[in-house]
Design a protein around this motif. Structure first.
Motif, PDB file in Angstrom:
ATOM      1  N   ASP A  23       0.851  -1.292   0.298  1.00 53.66           N
ATOM      2  CA  ASP A  23       0.064   0.017   0.086  1.00 53.66           C
ATOM      3  C   ASP A  23       0.887   1.253   0.053  1.00 53.66           C
ATOM      4  O   ASP A  23       0.346   2.404  -0.275  1.00 53.66           O
ATOM      5  CB  ASP A  23      -0.863   0.120   1.142  1.00 53.66           C
ATOM      6  CG  ASP A  23      -0.194   0.106   2.583  1.00 53.66           C
ATOM      7  OD1 ASP A  23       0.359  -0.822   2.755  1.00 53.66           O
ATOM      8  OD2 ASP A  23      -0.130   1.025   3.135  1.00 53.66           O
ATOM      9  N   PHE A  24       2.083   1.211   0.143  1.00 54.11           N
ATOM     10  CA  PHE A  24       3.100   2.217   0.175  1.00 54.11           C
ATOM     11  C   PHE A  24       3.446   2.567  -1.228  1.00 54.11           C
ATOM     12  O   PHE A  24       4.142   3.541  -1.471  1.00 54.11           O
ATOM     13  CB  PHE A  24       4.321   1.974   0.856  1.00 54.11           C
ATOM     14  CG  PHE A  24       4.052   2.194   2.676  1.00 54.11           C
ATOM     15  CD1 PHE A  24       3.037   2.161   3.008  1.00 54.11           C
ATOM     16  CD2 PHE A  24       5.054   2.030   3.438  1.00 54.11           C
ATOM     17  CE1 PHE A  24       2.525   2.124   4.477  1.00 54.11           C
ATOM     18  CE2 PHE A  24       4.702   1.904   4.843  1.00 54.11           C
ATOM     19  CZ  PHE A  24       3.519   1.765   5.250  1.00 54.11           C
ATOM     20  N   ASN A  54      -4.779   2.930   6.455  1.00 56.52           N
ATOM     21  CA  ASN A  54      -4.218   2.023   5.440  1.00 56.52           C
ATOM     22  C   ASN A  54      -4.925   0.564   5.679  1.00 56.52           C
ATOM     23  O   ASN A  54      -4.705  -0.439   4.628  1.00 56.52           O
ATOM     24  CB  ASN A  54      -2.871   1.950   5.263  1.00 56.52           C
ATOM     25  CG  ASN A  54      -1.895   1.153   6.335  1.00 56.52           C
ATOM     26  OD1 ASN A  54      -2.746   0.495   7.128  1.00 56.52           O
ATOM     27  ND2 ASN A  54      -0.872   1.353   6.281  1.00 56.52           N
ATOM     28  N   LEU A  55      -5.706   0.514   6.750  1.00 56.26           N
ATOM     29  CA  LEU A  55      -6.107  -0.953   7.072  1.00 56.26           C
ATOM     30  C   LEU A  55      -7.098  -1.273   5.748  1.00 56.26           C
ATOM     31  O   LEU A  55      -7.293  -2.404   5.152  1.00 56.26           O
ATOM     32  CB  LEU A  55      -7.170  -0.944   8.270  1.00 56.26           C
ATOM     33  CG  LEU A  55      -6.075  -0.668   9.463  1.00 56.26           C
ATOM     34  CD1 LEU A  55      -6.963  -0.695  10.677  1.00 56.26           C
ATOM     35  CD2 LEU A  55      -5.029  -1.545   9.832  1.00 56.26           C
ATOM     36  N   ASP A  56      -7.787  -0.353   5.384  1.00 57.21           N
ATOM     37  CA  ASP A  56      -8.866  -1.028   4.236  1.00 57.21           C
ATOM     38  C   ASP A  56      -8.213  -1.149   2.892  1.00 57.21           C
ATOM     39  O   ASP A  56      -8.575  -2.045   2.146  1.00 57.21           O
ATOM     40  CB  ASP A  56     -10.009   0.310   3.948  1.00 57.21           C
ATOM     41  CG  ASP A  56     -11.099   0.256   5.147  1.00 57.21           C
ATOM     42  OD1 ASP A  56     -11.106  -0.587   5.685  1.00 57.21           O
ATOM     43  OD2 ASP A  56     -11.534   1.555   5.279  1.00 57.21           O
ATOM     44  N   GLU A  60      -7.959  -4.303   0.668  1.00 53.88           N
ATOM     45  CA  GLU A  60      -8.408  -4.395  -0.531  1.00 53.88           C
ATOM     46  C   GLU A  60      -7.379  -4.877  -1.491  1.00 53.88           C
ATOM     47  O   GLU A  60      -7.973  -5.543  -2.297  1.00 53.88           O
ATOM     48  CB  GLU A  60      -8.416  -2.841  -0.973  1.00 53.88           C
ATOM     49  CG  GLU A  60      -8.825  -2.625  -2.452  1.00 53.88           C
ATOM     50  CD  GLU A  60      -8.732  -0.893  -2.757  1.00 53.88           C
ATOM     51  OE1 GLU A  60      -9.863  -0.422  -3.080  1.00 53.88           O
ATOM     52  OE2 GLU A  60      -7.660  -0.627  -2.892  1.00 53.88           O
ATOM     53  N   ILE A  61      -5.983  -4.524  -1.488  1.00 45.96           N
ATOM     54  CA  ILE A  61      -5.034  -5.397  -2.212  1.00 45.96           C
ATOM     55  C   ILE A  61      -5.076  -6.849  -1.983  1.00 45.96           C
ATOM     56  O   ILE A  61      -5.007  -7.513  -2.956  1.00 45.96           O
ATOM     57  CB  ILE A  61      -3.556  -4.891  -1.759  1.00 45.96           C
ATOM     58  CG1 ILE A  61      -3.429  -3.077  -2.113  1.00 45.96           C
ATOM     59  CG2 ILE A  61      -2.588  -5.565  -2.382  1.00 45.96           C
ATOM     60  CD1 ILE A  61      -2.255  -2.551  -1.535  1.00 45.96           C
ATOM     61  N   ALA A  62      -5.083  -7.352  -1.121  1.00 50.01           N
ATOM     62  CA  ALA A  62      -5.336  -8.739  -0.716  1.00 50.01           C
ATOM     63  C   ALA A  62      -6.502  -9.241  -1.257  1.00 50.01           C
ATOM     64  O   ALA A  62      -6.408 -10.517  -1.863  1.00 50.01           O
ATOM     65  CB  ALA A  62      -5.286  -9.104   0.944  1.00 50.01           C
ATOM     66  N   GLY A  63      -7.634  -8.624  -1.333  1.00 48.44           N
ATOM     67  CA  GLY A  63      -8.853  -8.976  -1.832  1.00 48.44           C
ATOM     68  C   GLY A  63      -8.535  -9.255  -3.509  1.00 48.44           C
ATOM     69  O   GLY A  63      -9.411  -9.854  -4.069  1.00 48.44           O
TER      70      GLY A  63
END
Ligand SMILES: [Zn+2]
Length: 270
Positions: A23-24, A54-56, A60-63
């Motif tokens: 996410d960075f 950044n939790l969402d 989202e990336i994992a999903g």
């Protein structure tokens, strides 16, 4: 990204990236970064939550990729923003979201001191309790806080065979020995390729082969020979190669241990 000058070693065994911060990266760079790493044999990625905002995104990336999993937690830098609502979110999202494999990264960082020590300690303890309640492993960040990390872990009630990982291990031999005796793994990254990291290589030497995992901590801590550039999971082979040579093992043999260890650390990956 071109790697013609220093080709990345091709490994004969799949490898898991146990700690990165996808996410960075710029959102449009994520897919290409994953693709480059897959071409080097990286077949699973764990992207790490650090802050309320950044939790969402990590979920989202994992999903969005079926070879990416995530962890949810508040880093010690952000402990000051971890109010009761944030802690409740960590707990409820870790239960309800798919592909969450651990609570993390959590811990203590007295080097930067972005949050007060007392606040860091309380937030660390609260998240350890969440992990114990949910029977999840933990991903721990500890920097210049050996004594307090050990004191807090002494009260961690996890009954897991492997309780978690101290990622990017740079602490002293004393904390290493304590964590190994308490069923934690130690995470190693590009730091072991740095000239002045003799202390980290000393810790690697005393770490049993069934207690170490490999990570890049992307986008930080790029291994030699790409030190100074932005890090990426495709550079894992340089780290594995150095770990193997420090342990006087064939690279494939080291990889077999690292894969088995990733599975034991994060059973949710399987
Ligand atoms: Zn990290």
């Amino acid at each position: 990204m071109t790697h013609s000058k220093h080709p990345i070693p091709q490994l004969g065994f799949p490898i898991t990236e146990t700690h990165c911060h996808l996410d960075f990266l710029a959102p449009e760079a994520v897919a290409a970064t994953l693709e480059l790493a897959r071409a080097q044999g990286v077949h699973r990625f764990v992207t790490i939550g650090t802050a309320p905002d950044n939790l969402d995104r990590v979920k989202e990336i994992a999903g969005a990729h079926n070879d990416v999993w995530c962890t949810l937690g508040i880093h010690p830098h952000d402990a000051k923003s971890a109010d009761v609502d944030v802690m409740t979110r960590i707990r409820t999202d870790s239960i309800s979201a798919n592909r969450v494999v651990a609570v993390g990264e959590i811990g203590l960082d007295y080097h930067y001191g972005y949050s007060e020590k007392k606040v860091q300690q309380t937030v660390f303890e609260t998240q350890l309790q969440i992990a114990a309640d949910l029977d999840l492993p933990v991903v721990i960040h500890s920097r210049e806080a050996d004594d307090d990390t050990q004191a807090i872990l002494a009260n961690f009630a996890s009954t897991r065979a492997i309780k978690g990982v101290i990622h990017s291990f740079t602490s002293g031999i004393g904390l290493a020995e304590y964590c190994l005796s308490e069923n934690f793994m130690l995470g190693f990254n590009g730091i072991i390729t740095f000239n002045r990291a003799e202390n980290v290589r000393d810790v690697l030497k005393i770490t049993p082969l069934d207690r170490m995992v490999v990570e890049t901590d992307t986008p930080y801590l790029t291994p030699v020979p790409y030190r100074g550039k932005e890090n990426a999971p495709c550079y894992l082979p340089f780290i594995v190669q150095r770990m193997a040579s420090e342990k006087a093992l064939a690279v494939d043999e080291m990889l077999a241990h690292l894969e088995a260890n990733a599975n034991r650390l994060f059973p949710g990956l399987i």
